[in-house]
Design an enzyme around this catalytic site. Structure first.
Site, PDB file in Angstrom:
ATOM      1  N   ILE A 203     -35.764  10.727   7.327  1.00  0.00           N
ATOM      2  CA  ILE A 203     -37.221  10.727   7.424  1.00  0.00           C
ATOM      3  C   ILE A 203     -37.760  11.168   6.072  1.00  0.00           C
ATOM      4  CG2 ILE A 203     -39.216  11.671   8.635  1.00  0.00           C
ATOM      5  CD1 ILE A 203     -37.394  10.096  10.472  1.00  0.00           C
ATOM      6  N   ARG A 292     -32.577  31.997  18.896  1.00  0.00           N
ATOM      7  CA  ARG A 292     -32.697  33.393  18.482  1.00  0.00           C
ATOM      8  C   ARG A 292     -34.159  33.653  18.119  1.00  0.00           C
ATOM      9  NH1 ARG A 292     -31.307  30.325  13.877  1.00  0.00           N
ATOM     10  NH2 ARG A 292     -32.872  30.654  12.278  1.00  0.00           N
TER      11      ARG A 292
END
Lengths: 460, 166
Positions: A203, A292
């Site tokens: 991309i 996390r």
């Protein structure tokens, strides 16, 4: 709620967790390396246990010593912060086996999201758009070429066991593919012990948009808005903000809904982040999920008013989320600047040393997360993030002005930092207009530094 | 009172929950006291920060022939490396874990005060989550002191043994 927990982290996040525990009335046991003996958290945690010399391998990654220390000291839970053991499935598993709660998702979830190709497959199966690419691992150059032809060049070959931007190679065209394949595989093998690759369309000029997720163990998953983390240098974020002003309301709605779907597909609980890339046409694609608490979490805390670390502890203790989705609202604009001990003039070379004079900003809407203190030492052995300055204001321009004020006031003498570089960025037209993507900092550093030098010269 | 009986009394005290003990018998007066880590100052043999209680044993002059236990208050040596004489080798914990003086619980310790050791001899063990590490002697000499109690948790770099080099 837990009464005693272990903090298996260092630096600013260790202090962040300590403060949360102090507010919640939980005793803390910090593990630290000898190199970190003079760090601030060592002073403020209730107990501190030295578990190794210096290098991460001999200290913060020595999870058996850490878990053992937690058991001996009667800790009921361990918060791993970010980095080190935060996404170590074996550690999470061993904690639970020892009857100690790991503050984070389960080992299975960590494992699943850590396998990038498997995570991709899971997302695709749940209607979460992924970057167009190969259908699984590409076992040979021929398979890679076939996949590349299908999605179109340029392509990115990525390690399935990878992360942090390693084990990746770009191939602009078919001629470059074979070399890219072999190099990526070799690097992946050496860095992660697994040379398997998958292929994605590259991309171009992407923006990095991520969504903060919270889930509890009863299956409820909510999103707390998105963050724009496009201002990166070498895949390391430098400036993050929320909301992402480049999104239309419609795009935002779709990305947020997608993120919740992705998290639910993974059976996620605790705090986590779903990362997307946004292409120039406005399409977004899932890249990975971080299982996390993240460095940039204060940005979301400012705009939503939710304490994410507190929620992590509540979730880990088996409680339900303290708020429902309909109660989450995003207000104002927040920006975080990561202050690193590095020298932008010398290619951002790390700059460890002693902080001879320190003055940190403050005031309304300014939050500083750091363990710096006057005469503290910055070690060369660890990550060089030394402080985070986060600002919150009713609008983006006001937030930028507030950040300029905060950065101008910041004095960290004795080591080189990127403070001045960030200040220059806060005046950069393209940044202010949002005409940026993930390559912006690298493409414009030389120009910005040259402009800075020129502006300091005496007028002729 | 012979040495073995004395040792039995001291072991019994260590395993008991009592903090003080005074015993007068057969020509000696024996006083045993337990100090908790964060009272800090008194009678700590080393300042490693191990979180178990330590004992100080003070013998009165009545039985002068019994060997004197090491006591930081009476000895002038510092426990950090800079204070150690060249003739002393201070063996420190190479990892954080539980310290064991013997190969198995109940067995005789690898070394005690006065033991002669050669370079490479096993002095004790450090264990964390079933991973056992042998502590080996870096020098040949005589063990002057065992600084941490059997079964106590030792942080990284805690001084464990003091050895007088040959």
């Amino acid at each position: 709620m837990f009464r005693k927990i272990m903090i298996a982290a260092r630096g600013e996040i260790a202090m962040r967790i300590q403060r949360c525990c102090s507010e919640m009335g939980m005793e803390t046991v910090l593990i630290y390396s000898k190199e970190d003996a003079d760090e601030m958290p060592v002073q403020f945690c209730n107990e501190a246990v030295c578990i190794g010399a210096g290098s991460a391998r001999t200290s913060y990654l020595r999870w058996k010593s850490i878990l053992h220390a937690a058991i001996v000291h009667g800790c009921e839970a361990i918060h791993p912060g970010y980095g080190f053991l935060a996404e170590n499935a074996e550690f999470a598993e061993s904690c639970e086996a020892a009857g100690i709660r790991f503050v984070g998702p389960s080992a299975e979830i960590i494992r699943m999201m850590g396998d990038k190709q498997a995570a991709r497959k899971l997302m695709q199966a749940h209607g979460v758009p992924c970057v167009p690419g190969s259908d699984g691992i590409v076992g040979s150059v021929q398979e890679a070429a076939a996949a590349a032809d299908k999605v179109g060049y340029p392509v990115l070959l990525k390690a399935t066991a990878g992360g942090g931007g390693r084990g990746m190679r770009i191939a602009e065209n078919a001629e470059e593919l074979e070399n890219a394949f072999r190099q990526a595989s070799a690097e992946a093998e050496s860095a992660f012990g697994n040379g398997d690759l998958y292929l994605e369309k590259l991309i171009q000029h992407p923006r990095h948009i991520e969504v903060q997720i919270l889930g509890d163990m009863s299956g409820t998953v909510i999103q707390l808005g998105e963050r724009d983390c496009s201002m990166q240098r070498r895949n390391q974020k430098m400036i993050e903000e929320s909301p992402a002003r480049c999104l239309t309301e419609e795009q935002r709605g779709r990305i947020l809904a997608c993120a919740v779907r992705a998290a639910k597909a993974a059976g996620y609980f605790s705090a986590g982040t779903v990362e997307f890339v946004l292409d120039q046409a406005g399409n977004f694609y899932f890249i990975e999920m971080n299982t996390r608490i993240q460095v940039e979490h204060p940005v979301t805390e400012f705009v939503t008013g939710i304490d994410l670390v507190r929620e992590q502890f509540r979730i880990a203790a088996g409680q339900k989320l303290s708020i429902a989705q309909e109660d989450i609202s995003v207000s104002g604009h927040a920006i975080e600047c990561r202050i690193n001990a590095e020298d932008p003039e010398r290619g951002f070379l790390p700059s460890p040393g002693t902080v001879k004079f320190l003055h940190l900003p403050g005031g309304a809407g300014v939050r500083v997360e750091t363990v710096l203190y006057q005469n503290c030492t910055i070690s060369p052995l660890y990550d060089n993030l030394i402080a985070k300055i986060i600002v919150h204001a009713p609008g983006r321009l006001e937030a930028i002005r507030r950040m300029r004020t905060a950065l101008r006031e910041t004095v960290i003498d004795g080591v080189k930092t990127n403070v001045e570089f960030l200040l220059l960025m806060m005046y950069n037209t393209d940044y202010m207009l949002g005409r940026i993507d993930t390559s912006f900092i690298e493409m414009n550093t030389a120009g910005i530094l040259a402009w800075n030098r020129a502006s300091k010269k005496e007028p002729v | 009172m012979d040495l073995n009986t004395l040792k039995t009394v001291m072991d019994a005290f260590r395993l008991s929950g009592y903090s003080e003990c005074r015993l007068e018998a057969e020509g000696i007066a024996l006083e045993l006291k337990r100090t908790v880590r964060d009272s800090g100052m008194d009678g700590n043999i080393q300042d490693s920060g191990t979180d178990d209680t330590k004992e100080t044993a003070m013998l009165s002059e009545k039985e002068a022939s019994l060997p004197e236990r090491r006591n930081a208050r009476t000895s002038s040596q510092k426990t950090d490396e800079s204070g150690e004489a060249d003739s002393i080798s201070l063996v420190k914990a190479s990892m954080a874990g539980t310290f064991y003086t013997a190969a198995k619980p109940g067995e005789a310790p690898y070394v005690t005060e006065g033991s002669r050791v050669s370079e490479g001899d096993t002095l004790g063990l450090l264990e964390a989550m079933k991973v056992i590490s042998e502590i080996t002697s870096p020098v040949s000499g005589t063990v002057k002191a065992v600084l941490v109690e059997d079964g106590a948790f030792a942080e990284f770099d805690t001084p464990l043994f003091r050895i007088v080099k040959d």
